[in-house]
Scaffold this active site. Structure first.
Site, PDB file in Angstrom:
ATOM      1  N   ASP A  57       0.603  -1.249   0.127  1.00 41.34           N
ATOM      2  CA  ASP A  57      -0.001   0.078  -0.093  1.00 41.34           C
ATOM      3  C   ASP A  57       0.897   1.299  -0.137  1.00 41.34           C
ATOM      4  OD1 ASP A  57      -2.392  -1.344  -0.294  1.00 41.34           O
ATOM      5  OD2 ASP A  57      -2.854  -1.089   1.873  1.00 41.34           O
ATOM      6  N   ASN A 124      -3.324  -4.398  -0.892  1.00 41.71           N
ATOM      7  CA  ASN A 124      -4.524  -4.488  -1.356  1.00 41.71           C
ATOM      8  C   ASN A 124      -4.895  -3.081  -2.183  1.00 41.71           C
ATOM      9  OD1 ASN A 124      -4.787  -3.542   1.233  1.00 41.71           O
ATOM     10  ND2 ASN A 124      -6.913  -3.234   1.031  1.00 41.71           N
ATOM     11  N   HIS A 125      -4.361  -1.990  -1.950  1.00 41.93           N
ATOM     12  CA  HIS A 125      -4.629  -0.788  -2.718  1.00 41.93           C
ATOM     13  C   HIS A 125      -3.917  -0.723  -3.968  1.00 41.93           C
ATOM     14  CE1 HIS A 125      -7.132   1.578   0.271  1.00 41.93           C
ATOM     15  NE2 HIS A 125      -6.960   0.784   1.067  1.00 41.93           N
ATOM     16  N   HIS A 213       1.114  -8.674   3.606  1.00 39.38           N
ATOM     17  CA  HIS A 213       0.153  -7.568   3.566  1.00 39.38           C
ATOM     18  C   HIS A 213      -1.279  -8.455   3.771  1.00 39.38           C
ATOM     19  CE1 HIS A 213      -0.966  -3.386   2.911  1.00 39.38           C
ATOM     20  NE2 HIS A 213      -2.122  -3.979   2.647  1.00 39.38           N
ATOM     21  N   HIS A 241      -0.780  -4.100   6.370  1.00 35.56           N
ATOM     22  CA  HIS A 241      -2.089  -3.963   6.201  1.00 35.56           C
ATOM     23  C   HIS A 241      -2.698  -3.289   7.358  1.00 35.56           C
ATOM     24  CE1 HIS A 241      -5.961  -4.511   4.229  1.00 35.56           C
ATOM     25  NE2 HIS A 241      -6.322  -5.168   5.312  1.00 35.56           N
ATOM     26  N   HIS A 243      -3.522  -1.026  10.132  1.00 38.99           N
ATOM     27  CA  HIS A 243      -2.977   0.251  10.399  1.00 38.99           C
ATOM     28  C   HIS A 243      -2.425   0.979  11.889  1.00 38.99           C
ATOM     29  CE1 HIS A 243      -4.469   2.488   6.450  1.00 38.99           C
ATOM     30  NE2 HIS A 243      -3.891   1.252   6.370  1.00 38.99           N
TER      31      HIS A 243
END
Length: 730
Positions: A57, A124-125, A213, A241, A243
C-alpha cells in the site's frame, strides 16, 4: 543504536501502508501523505541504512494520480540514488525473485547509481490489474527506483522464494508475499498449497525475514491469516495492512518467531487504531539476532478521538428530561471538542519541542473525532444537532471540518417492520451502515449474499466486481462481469444435447454457475480484456461544459471481448487476434470475415441485379482507379496497425458482395516483407552492443547464485511441501 553499524550489521528501515495520494483533493490534507513519505525517505538517508523495506500500500489508489506518482519518484530519486556504494551482496538468482523487463536488482544495474535500495511488495490498494496485469510498483521498478518482489501469480498454489542478501558475516533471507484476498489465502494455507523455499547452503546461518500484507485479526472466520499458519523457521515477520502502530516486536510462543506491525504512516480512517502515534522502525540484524529502533514521525497530523455516552456522562446528567435541550447539548459537546483540540495541539508541540529544524514550521490543524451515543431511557430524549452543521462550527480549527462528530444510538433488540412494497435490509448490512467507520465493501457484499442467493451469476466474481467498481474506480467492472457471465452461460446451454434440455435447464445453469465460481476461486478465471468502442462525438458537444465525450456512458457503443472461435464449413477455426505490428494476422482476419459474410448472405434476384448494376457502373469508370479503390483500404490498414479491429471488419462487410471474389492476401507486394525484415534486423544489431544483465558489473562477474530448495517439513506439519525437483536450480 548508533547510526553507523559494524561491517556485519544489516540496517533496514521498515515502513508499511504509506497510502500516498490519500485525500489529495482535500484543500487542507492534500499534501499529508507524500510529505510523510518524504520524511521516511529522508530518515533512510540520514540514518545511513543499507536498505528500505516497504510492506505494501505505497499508494492509496490503484491508479495513482500524476501528482502522487511524481512525489514518490522525486523522493526516491532524491534520497535513494547517489554515489555511496551499497554494501549488500546479492546472492539469489534474480530471475527467480524478480519479473518484468529488468529482472535484476537495481543496485547491480550499471546505468544507475543506487545507494539505498528499496524492496517492496504490493498491498490491496496498489495491486496489479487491467491489461498486462501491471501495478504502480511495476512503473517504479522499470524506472530503477524500486525492487518489486513477492508476486503471487497463482493464488491457489503459492511459492515463496527468498531474496538472499549478505553483508559481512550476516546472511539475510528476505521473503515477500504480496496481498491476496484473505478468504482465498486462508483456504490456500489450510489446503497445504503454500511452499516456502530455503537456501540449500548453510541453512541454519540465515536470518529469515518475511513481509506480508494481510488481515492480522479475525474480522471474519476465514477473512484473516493466522500467525500459526506461517512456518516456524522464520525469525521475524513484518505485518502490513493493519494500520494500528504496534511496532515493538512480540514473540509468538507457539511458532517462536517475532511479529512486528509498523502500522500506517497516515490516518486513513477516524478510528481508535489510527490515533496511536505513528512510527517507523530501523531494524539492525547481526547474525541471527536483531534490534529495533523506533522513530516517531514528525510530519503526521495530530489525531485525537473520544467516545462518550450522554446517558452516563456527568456533564449531561438530567438534560434528557428537559424539553428543547438541543442548544444545551450542543454547547456542552462544543466544550468537549475544544478540549480535544487543545490536547492535539499540545501533542504536536511536545513532539517538536526538542527539534530546532521545525521552529519555523507552521503547526498543522489536528484531526478530531467525537463519537456520541445519545440513546436515552423511555420517555426522555437527547436532541442533537445535525452532525454536518455541528462539525462546520470548527472550520479553521480542525482539518476534518465535515465529520468531527458521529452520533449513533445504542442497538436494541426490537426490529423495525419494513414498509409495504419495500424489502428490509439484512440485519448485518443494516448494522454496518449504521456504523460508518467500520463499513467495508467486501463485508457488505458477503453479508448480502449470505441472505440473498444468486441463480445465474457466480457469487465470488460478483463481489470482486463490486469491489473493483467501488475501491478501484473501475466504472465498467460490473458491466463486464455480467456480460462475461451471461455469455458463458449461453455458450454452455447451446452446447447441451436435446435430451439434457428436455430434462430442464435449471440444474445445468446451476452447474455452470458452480464451475465459474470454482474457476474464480482457484484463480483460473479472470475478467476478459476488452476493447472499448466509442460512438462519434455529436456536433456541438462542448467538452468544457459537458466533459470529455469518451467518459460519458452514452459514448460507449460496445465492449468487445476477445473474439470467440467461429465456425466455417462445419470446422471450428479460431479467430485471429490483432496485435500491434502483426500485419499477417490483420489480413488473415479480414479474409476470414469476408468468407463467412459471403456464405451467410442469401443470394436473391435483387442482389444479383444489384451486383450486375454495380459491375456495369464500375465498368464505365477507368480500370486502374477501380482496382486501386479496392486495394486502398488495405494499404491504409497495413500502415496503421493501431486501428480498431471492429472498424476494419465493418468496412470489409460493407464492401462485400456475393459475386465479388477478393484477391487472396498472400499476393502482397514483395517490397513490404523486405522492409519488415530490415526493420527487424536493425534492433538486433543494436542490441548486441548493450547488455543490461547482472554479469556486466565487474565486481560480480565471478559471483554464483546460491541454490534454494523447498523447506524440509515433517509429515505432521501443516506445510508439507511437494517433492523437490533435482534438475532445477534456484
Amino acid at each position: 543504536m548508533p547510526q553507523t553499524a559494524g561491517p556485519d550489521t544489516i540496517r533496514i528501515l521498515v515502513s508499511t501502508d504509506n497510502h500516498v495520494g490519500y485525500e489529495e483533493r482535500d484543500p487542507i490534507r492534500k499534501d499529508d501523505s507524500w510529505r510523510t513519505f518524504d520524511e521516511i525517505m529522508q530518515l533512510a538517508r540520514t540514518k545511513d541504512v543499507d536498505m528500505v523495506l516497504l510492506g505494501g500500500d505505497l499508494f492509496h489508489d490503484n491508479k495513482p494520480s500524476r501528482k502522487a506518482m511524481y512525489q514518490v519518484m522525486r523522493s526516491l530519486r532524491k534520497n535513494c540514488l547517489g554515489m555511496k556504494p551499497c554494501e549488500l551482496e546479492f546472492l539469489s538468482d534474480p530471475a527467480e525473485v524478480f519479473e518484468g523487463a529488468f529482472p535484476h536488482v537495481n543496485y547491480y544495474d550499471p546505468d544507475i547509481n543506487v545507494s539505498i535500495p528499496v524492496f517492496s511488495i504490493h498491498g490491496n490498494h496498489d495491486d496489479p490489474s487491467g491489461d498486462g496485469h501491471l501495478c504502480s510498483l511495476d512503473l517504479l521498478q522499470v524506472a530503477g527506483l524500486v525492487n518489486y518482489f513477492g508476486r503471487v501469480p497463482e493464488a491457489d498454489n503459492i511459492h515463496v522464494k527468498p531474496i538472499l542478501l549478505q553483508k559481512g558475516k550476516t546472511k539475510l533471507a528476505l521473503y515477500g508475499m504480496s496481498n491476496v484476498r484473505d478468504e482465498r489465502i486462508h483456504r490456500t494455507f489450510r489446503d497445504n498449497k503454500v511452499r516456502f523455499y530455503r537456501p540449500s547452503q548453510q541453512t541454519g546461518d540465515w536470518f529469515n525475514l518475511l513481509t506480508l500484507h494481510q488481515n492480522h485479526y479475525a474480522h471474519t472466520p476465514t477473512g484473516y491469516l493466522s500467525e500459526n499458519m506461517l512456518p516456524d523457521f522464520l525469525d521475524l515477520v513484518i505485518w502490513g495492512h493493519e494500520h494500528e502502530c504496534l511496532i515493538d516486536p512480540k514473540k509468538n510462543p507457539e511458532t517462536g518467531f517475532h511479529v512486528m506491525q509498523p502500522g500506517s504512516s497516515i490516518a486513513t480512517s477516524l478510528v481508535p487504531g489510527e490515533a496511536v502515534p505513528k512510527h517507523i522502525a530501523i531494524l539492525s540484524i547481526t547474525g541471527k539476532s536483531f534490534e529495533v529502533e523506533k522513530i516517531p514521525l514528525r510530519t503526521v497530523r495530530p489525531f485525537v478521538i473520544r467516545e462518550i455516552t450522554l446517558a452516563t456522562d456527568k456533564r449531561f446528567k438530567g438534560l434528557e428530561k428537559k424539553q428543547d435541550n438541543r442548544q444545551e447539548v450542543t454547547k456542552r459537546l462544543m466544550q468537549i471538542v475544544e478540549e480535544m483540540i487543545a490536547e492535539a495541539n499540545e501533542m504536536w508541540r511536545s513532539l517538536h519541542e526538542d527539534s530546532q529544524d521545525d521552529e519555523d514550521e507552521e503547526q498543522p490543524l489536528p484531526l478530531i473525532r467525537l463519537k456520541v451515543e445519545y440513546s436515552s431511557p423511555e420517555g426522555t430524549k437527547f436532541e442533537v444537532e445535525n452532525p454536518q452543521r455541528f462539525s462546520n462550527r470548527f472550520a479553521g480549527k480542525v482539518a476534518n471540518q465535515n465529520d468531527v462528530v458521529h452520533f449513533y444510538r445504542k442497538k436494541t433488540g426490537t426490529t423495525r417492520k419494513p414498509k409495504e412494497g419495500k424489502r428490509e435490509l439484512p440485519e448485518g448490512i443494516a448494522e454496518a451502515l449504521e456504523d460508518s467507520d467500520s463499513i467495508s465493501v467486501d463485508a457488505l457484499v458477503q453479508e448480502f449474499f449470505a441472505q440473498q442467493s444468486l441463480k445465474i451469476l457466480p457469487q465470488a466474481p460478483f463481489g470482486d466486481a463490486v469491489n473493483q467498481f467501488v475501491s478501484k474506480d473501475d466504472k465498467h467492472a460490473v458491466e463486464m462481469f455480467v456480460m462475461d457471465s451471461l455469455s458463458s452461460q449461453v455458450r454452455g446451454l447451446l452446447q447441451l444435447d436435446d435430451d439434457k434440455i428436455n430434462e430442464g435447464l435449471d440444474s445445468h445453469i446451476e452447474d455452470f454457475r458452480k464451475v465459474m465460481e470454482k474457476n474464480f476461486l482457484s484463480g483460473q478465471q479472470k475478467q476478459a480484456q476488452r476493447r472499448r468502442r466509442f460512438k462519434e462525438k455529436p456536433e456541438g458537444w462542448d467538452s468544457d461544459l459537458n466533459g470529455h465525450w469518451t467518459l460519458q456512458p452514452e459514448a460507449i457503443e460496445e465492449l468487445s471481448s476477445s473474439p470467440e472461435p467461429a465456425k466455417e464449413g462445419g470446422r471450428v477455426r479460431p479467430a485471429s487476434r490483432i496485435t500491434v505490428g502483426d500485419e499477417d494476422n490483420l489480413f488473415e482476419e479480414e479474409e476470414f470475415v469476408q468468407k463467412t459474410t459471403a456464405k451467410r448472405a442469401p443470394t436473391t434476384r435483387a442482389t444479383r441485379k444489384t451486383a450486375a448494376a454495380t459491375r456495369a457502373t464500375t465498368a464505365t469508370k477507368a480500370s486502374a482507379p477501380a482496382k486501386k479503390s479496392i486495394a486502398a483500404p488495405r494499404g491504409r490498414k497495413r500502415a496503421n496497425p493501431f486501428q480498431d479491429s471492429a472498424e476494419e471488419e465493418e468496412d470489409v462487410i460493407m464492401d462485400d458482395d456475393d459475386d465479388y471474389k477478393p484477391a487472396p492476401p498472400v499476393k502482397a507486394p514483395p517490397p513490404k516483407p523486405a522492409r519488415e525484415t530490415q526493420t527487424r534486423g536493425a534492433p538486433k544489431t543494436r542490441q548486441t552492443t548493450l547488455n543490461f544483465s547482472q554479469a556486466e558489473r565487474p565486481t560480480r562477474t565471478t559471483q554464483k547464485a546460491i541454490e534454494i530448495s523447498d523447506d524440509e517439513i515433517s509429515e505432521d506439519d501443516a506445510f508439507e511441501s511437494m517433492p523437490a525437483r533435482k534438475s532445477k536450480r534456484y
